[in-house]
Design a protein around this motif. Structure first.
Motif, short mmCIF file in Angstrom:
data_model
loop_
_atom_site.label_atom_id
_atom_site.label_comp_id
_atom_site.label_asym_id
_atom_site.label_seq_id
_atom_site.Cartn_x
_atom_site.Cartn_y
_atom_site.Cartn_z
N TYR A 237 5.71 -2.63 -1.87
CA TYR A 237 4.27 -2.81 -2.06
C TYR A 237 3.94 -4.20 -2.61
CZ TYR A 237 4.30 2.13 -1.10
OH TYR A 237 4.50 3.34 -0.48
N ASN A 241 1.33 -6.58 -0.76
CA ASN A 241 0.28 -7.29 -1.50
C ASN A 241 0.33 -8.79 -1.22
OD1 ASN A 241 -0.86 -5.04 -2.71
ND2 ASN A 241 0.46 -5.14 -4.51
N SER A 244 -1.07 -9.55 2.10
CA SER A 244 -2.53 -9.39 2.03
C SER A 244 -3.20 -10.52 1.28
CB SER A 244 -2.88 -8.05 1.37
OG SER A 244 -2.32 -6.97 2.08
N ASN A 246 -2.93 -10.99 -2.05
CA ASN A 246 -3.36 -10.55 -3.39
C ASN A 246 -2.44 -10.99 -4.51
OD1 ASN A 246 -5.53 -9.16 -2.23
ND2 ASN A 246 -4.27 -7.36 -1.82
#
Length: 371
Positions: A237, A241, A244, A246
């Motif tokens: 994850y 992230n 993405s 982030n």
């Protein structure tokens, strides 16, 4: 949380079953000890709510990181988080409550609850589905569709990135077309859902090697199954992230190389399967199946065929509302304990399902009739 003294959980269950309204229901949860879990409710007057129930000790920060000395007094529990300060939400402005084992409080919450939370992918997908519904018009069938939703947000992020990097173009045109047409839904008949899961597995393995080196092989994953799985999932994850935009977990150039290698490792195998049988053997539901083993099967192996519930095909994965987590070989090892849909305006419209069935007796017709 567990205690070394008796608790009032039986009294709590009795009180829950005899409450007359939502306010009494919230109060009835006060003495619940464990397991600490999310409790949601709705009443016939339209009130909805959420409460994290259970007893959680207040501990110093060292307790959050691992095993600590229990004999020097420096890590003793101080007291319990007051029930009135446990996370809750009553009639939120948005008109809905969603909980999928994700973190329910922000960094400003004054007490430490834990670290073993799922990412918010399932919750995000459910929220998006709820927001598509006409306000105040949700039906039992609508909720059933949301329960069975199989779209994977991480799959969407990962495959869009790999397509943008043009990592599939050198392979069979027909296979590449299948990849480009995939809607990121982990349906049992999806072939690309299997490819995604293979690439995901390789990406995690290669990233773990990069982060931990040979240290990772000192761990017995079966011995430390929960902690090991938590670490491995967290790494994946972090990558999602980063893709993405982030956060940043590893150097971008390393990430791009890991993505490229993960595609190459699996596409050669997958393309060969495509040539053999058009990937019929690689449908997600054919490799992603349950394999429940009755505890008595090991003691009475000759009766295992009678004791073990049937193996069934499943869609979804650990990131979809229809939860279907799996082992390294894609065998399903994690599903929802049960599913409920309650219509408080007409209880007769309510639905529920208990995998695999409502009876634990292998001879009962209800042992696996909800498979």
């Amino acid at each position: 949380t567990g205690t070394n003294t008796a608790t009032k959980w039986v009294d709590t269950v009795y009180e829950i079953l005899h409450t007359k309204n939502s306010d009494q229901l919230i109060e009835s949860l006060k003495e619940w000890t464990e397991p600490v879990n999310n409790f949601v409710f709705a009443d016939t007057k339209g009130k909805i709510g959420y409460k994290l129930r259970g007893k959680i000790p207040i501990r110093n920060s060292d307790n959050h990181k691992g095993i600590v000395c229990g004999w020097d007094g420096n890590h003793d529990w101080e007291k319990l988080i007051p029930y009135s300060e446990m996370p809750s939400s009553i009639d939120p402005i948005g008109g809905y409550i969603v909980t999928c084992n994700q973190r329910v409080v922000g960094s400003d919450f004054p007490y430490y609850i834990g670290d073993d939370f799922r990412p918010g992918n399932r919750a995000s997908r459910i929220i998006s589905r709820i927001l598509e519904l006409p306000e105040g018009k949700a039906t039992v069938e609508d909720m059933s569709q949301i329960h069975s939703d199989r779209l994977s947000i991480p799959a969407s992020v990962l495959f869009k990135k790999m397509l943008k990097m043009d990592l599939f173009s050198k392979y069979s045109e027909d296979l590449v077309s299948l990849i480009k047409e995939w809607d990121f839904v982990m349906n049992p008949d999806s072939k690309i859902a299997t490819l995604y899961s293979m690439i995901r597995k390789t990406l995690i393995q290669e990233t773990v090697k990069f982060v931990f080196g040979d240290l990772i092989y000192r761990f017995n994953s079966s011995e430390f199954s929960r902690a090991y799985t938590f670490i491995i999932d967290s790494i994946y994850y972090q990558l999602i992230n980063q893709i993405s935009g982030n956060s940043k977990f590893i150097d971008d150039s390393v990430l791009l190389k890991l993505l490229e290698n993960s595609v190459i490792t699996n596409m050669e195998i997958f393309e060969q399967k495509f040539m053999e049988d058009k990937l019929d053997s690689q449908k997600w539901g054919k490799v992603h199946r349950t394999n429940p083993i009755h505890p008595l099967s090991k003691i009475f192996p000759k009766y295992s065929s009678l004791l073990n519930p049937p193996s069934v095909s499943m869609g979804g994965d650990s990131d979809t509302p229809q939860q279907g987590g799996y082992l390294d070989n894609f065998e399903v090892n994690s599903v929802s304990v049960n599913r409920y849909i309650h219509d408080t305006s007409d209880w007769k419209k309510s639905r529920w399902i208990v995998p695999l069935g409502s009876s634990g007796h292998p001879g009962s017709p209800h042992f696996s009739d909800q498979s």
